[in-house]
Write a protein that holds these residues in place. Structure first.
Motif, short mmCIF file in Angstrom:
data_model
loop_
_atom_site.label_atom_id
_atom_site.label_comp_id
_atom_site.label_asym_id
_atom_site.label_seq_id
_atom_site.Cartn_x
_atom_site.Cartn_y
_atom_site.Cartn_z
N GLU A 114 0.83 -1.20 0.00
CA GLU A 114 0.00 0.00 0.00
C GLU A 114 0.87 1.25 0.00
N THR A 115 1.93 1.25 0.78
CA THR A 115 2.84 2.39 0.82
C THR A 115 3.52 2.59 -0.53
N ALA A 116 3.96 1.50 -1.12
CA ALA A 116 4.62 1.58 -2.44
C ALA A 116 3.67 2.12 -3.49
N PHE A 117 2.42 1.65 -3.45
CA PHE A 117 1.43 2.12 -4.42
C PHE A 117 1.15 3.61 -4.23
N ASP A 118 0.99 4.05 -2.99
CA ASP A 118 0.69 5.45 -2.73
C ASP A 118 1.80 6.38 -3.21
N LYS A 119 3.04 5.94 -3.07
CA LYS A 119 4.18 6.79 -3.44
C LYS A 119 4.49 6.74 -4.93
N ALA A 120 3.96 5.77 -5.63
CA ALA A 120 4.29 5.60 -7.05
C ALA A 120 3.76 6.75 -7.89
N LYS A 121 4.49 7.06 -8.96
CA LYS A 121 4.06 8.09 -9.91
C LYS A 121 3.22 7.48 -11.03
N THR A 122 3.44 6.19 -11.30
CA THR A 122 2.79 5.52 -12.42
C THR A 122 2.36 4.12 -11.99
N LEU A 123 1.19 3.69 -12.46
CA LEU A 123 0.75 2.31 -12.26
C LEU A 123 0.89 1.56 -13.58
N VAL A 124 1.40 0.34 -13.49
CA VAL A 124 1.51 -0.51 -14.67
C VAL A 124 0.78 -1.81 -14.38
N ILE A 125 -0.16 -2.19 -15.27
CA ILE A 125 -0.86 -3.46 -15.13
C ILE A 125 -0.63 -4.28 -16.40
N GLU A 126 -1.10 -5.52 -16.39
CA GLU A 126 -0.84 -6.39 -17.54
C GLU A 126 -1.37 -5.79 -18.83
N THR A 127 -2.61 -5.35 -18.81
CA THR A 127 -3.20 -4.75 -20.02
C THR A 127 -4.25 -3.72 -19.64
N THR A 128 -4.18 -2.57 -20.26
CA THR A 128 -5.20 -1.56 -20.03
C THR A 128 -6.46 -1.85 -20.82
N ASP A 129 -6.40 -2.82 -21.74
CA ASP A 129 -7.61 -3.20 -22.48
C ASP A 129 -8.70 -3.69 -21.54
N VAL A 130 -8.30 -4.19 -20.37
CA VAL A 130 -9.27 -4.71 -19.42
C VAL A 130 -10.18 -3.61 -18.88
N LEU A 131 -9.74 -2.38 -19.01
CA LEU A 131 -10.54 -1.25 -18.52
C LEU A 131 -11.63 -0.85 -19.50
N ASP A 132 -11.60 -1.44 -20.69
CA ASP A 132 -12.61 -1.18 -21.73
C ASP A 132 -13.09 -2.54 -22.24
N GLN A 133 -14.23 -3.02 -21.71
CA GLN A 133 -14.68 -4.37 -22.04
C GLN A 133 -14.98 -4.54 -23.53
N LYS A 134 -15.47 -3.49 -24.17
CA LYS A 134 -15.75 -3.59 -25.60
C LYS A 134 -14.46 -3.82 -26.38
N LYS A 135 -13.40 -3.15 -25.97
CA LYS A 135 -12.12 -3.33 -26.65
C LYS A 135 -11.59 -4.74 -26.42
N ALA A 136 -11.81 -5.26 -25.20
CA ALA A 136 -11.37 -6.61 -24.90
C ALA A 136 -12.11 -7.63 -25.76
N MET A 137 -13.42 -7.47 -25.87
CA MET A 137 -14.21 -8.41 -26.66
C MET A 137 -13.86 -8.31 -28.15
N ALA A 138 -13.46 -7.12 -28.57
CA ALA A 138 -13.12 -6.93 -29.98
C ALA A 138 -11.95 -7.80 -30.39
N ALA A 139 -11.08 -8.13 -29.43
CA ALA A 139 -9.94 -8.99 -29.76
C ALA A 139 -10.41 -10.35 -30.26
N LEU A 140 -11.50 -10.84 -29.70
CA LEU A 140 -12.06 -12.11 -30.16
C LEU A 140 -12.82 -11.94 -31.46
N LEU A 141 -13.55 -10.85 -31.58
CA LEU A 141 -14.33 -10.63 -32.78
C LEU A 141 -13.44 -10.45 -34.02
N LEU A 142 -12.33 -9.76 -33.83
CA LEU A 142 -11.45 -9.48 -34.96
C LEU A 142 -10.49 -10.62 -35.26
N HIS A 143 -10.36 -11.54 -34.30
CA HIS A 143 -9.43 -12.65 -34.49
C HIS A 143 -10.11 -13.96 -34.12
#
Length: 358
Positions: A114-143
């Protein structure tokens, strides 16, 4: 969401694979499961109470725990969820191993994290596509090759008569005709049977996984959120698992579906203690065909390479410019951290000082 499933032709299916949210299915699949499982929801509501038991106790009683602990001890960086990443002249960054689940115990960061997260300037996660479900589903539709078997192939081509009968019987209990899944890659069918009802209920009610919750908190605090992969890359990793391996895992998953609450509880308990490298050998030892479910049986080198090792390399490479700015908090599935080819070891090879911080 239902319209998307109709476009897939999955309305009758109503629905990774293995490694329940630690490395695979990966963040994107963990969140796609909300829609997949919702589409197959039965008339009666799911039980939101988890009833699993920690299988470590049974391993101890059976005299198997020492062997599991020995396997875990041999894995480099196999203990710990939080690591500090440093280079001279830069503010430290941190990498934290997550579980892509909604269990309240998993959603609570430890004090150091929690301390490390609070002090951080940037957050990095596996994929930001997860924050937009339509974009995530499009990966299956397009492929569609990610979801479907090769032209002319059906699931029957990867099952013997006994295995096919077992799969048909298991699907029939759930009102799912075998014909509705016979042209889909087995990983997709497996996914809908991996989560216990309690986890399914929480996902359907909108409870976030930790990675998404951290992204919301970061954005609210004005911190940029960056991703290391695309939805297409994550799902392609699953689709790249040899199809026979996928089919074997599907059979094993259906055979032990009633043990999934126990598997989930065991994984969470070990995760909370930071015993990350114990998770896979514990499941393998405690559950019949556990190795098939989690991809640790002999001959699963292709599984390990596609779903874990290749992605570790990609993550470590894409982290370089981010870490070079300092002050990042990186949250990825916990099983990406341990091992000689884990992200922690790869970052050290790239010249970073990486030390356990929890």
């Amino acid at each position: 969401m239902s319209d998307i499933f109709h476009r897939f032709g999955l309305d009758q299916l109503g629905k990774i694979l293995f490694r329940l949210g630690l490395a695979v299915p990966g963040l994107i699949l963990a969140c796609l499961l909300v829609g997949l499982v919702a589409a197959r929801a039965e008339d009666k509501p799911a039980d939101a109470t988890c009833h699993g038991k920690n299988l470590v106790d049974a391993l101890r009683a059976d005299g198997k725990l020492a062997g599991v602990e020995a396997k875990a001890k041999a894995v480099p960086n196999g203990a710990g969820k939080l690591f500090r990443i440093e280079k001279d002249g830069l503010p430290p960054s941190y990498i934290f191993g997550t579980m892509h689940l909604t269990d309240p115990r998993v959603l609570t960061l430890s004090g150091p994290a929690e301390t490390a997260f609070d002090k951080a300037k940037t957050l990095v996660i596996e994929t930001t596509d997860v924050l937009d479900q339509k974009k995530a589903m499009a990966a299956l539709l397009l492929h569609p090759e990610i979801l479907n078997l090769p032209d002319g192939k059906t699931l029957s081509d990867y099952l013997d008569a006994k295995e096919k009968a077992a799969v048909e019987a298991a699907l029939k209990k759930r009102g799912i005709p075998f014909s509705t899944i016979q042209t889909l890659q087995p990983w997709f069918t497996s996914a809908s049977f991996m989560l216990p009802a309690c986890e399914t209920e929480r996902k359907q009610s909108g409870e976030p996984v930790l990675d998404v919750e951290l992204a919301k908190r970061a954005k609210a605090a004005g911190k940029p959120v960056e991703g290391l992969e695309t939805a297409e890359e994550q799902l392609s990793a699953l689709a790249g698992i040899p199809l026979k391996t996928q089919a074997d895992s599907l059979v094993a998953t259906l055979q032990v579906e009633n043990r999934m609450p126990d598997i989930l509880e065991t994984m969470i308990s070990l995760y909370l203690k930071g015993d990350i490298a114990m998770i896979m050998p514990a499941i393998e030892a405690a559950v019949p065909n556990g190795g098939l479910i989690v991809g640790t049986t002999e001959g699963d080198a292709a599984f390990e390479e596609r779903v874990v090792t290749d992605r570790n390399v990609r993550m470590a490479e894409r982290l370089q410019p981010i870490l070079s700015k300092g002050g990042a908090f990186v949250a990825v599935g916990a099983l990406h951290l341990p091992g000689e080819k884990g992200v922690v070891a790869l970052l050290r090879k790239d010249g970073w000082t990486v030390t356990r911080a929890d």
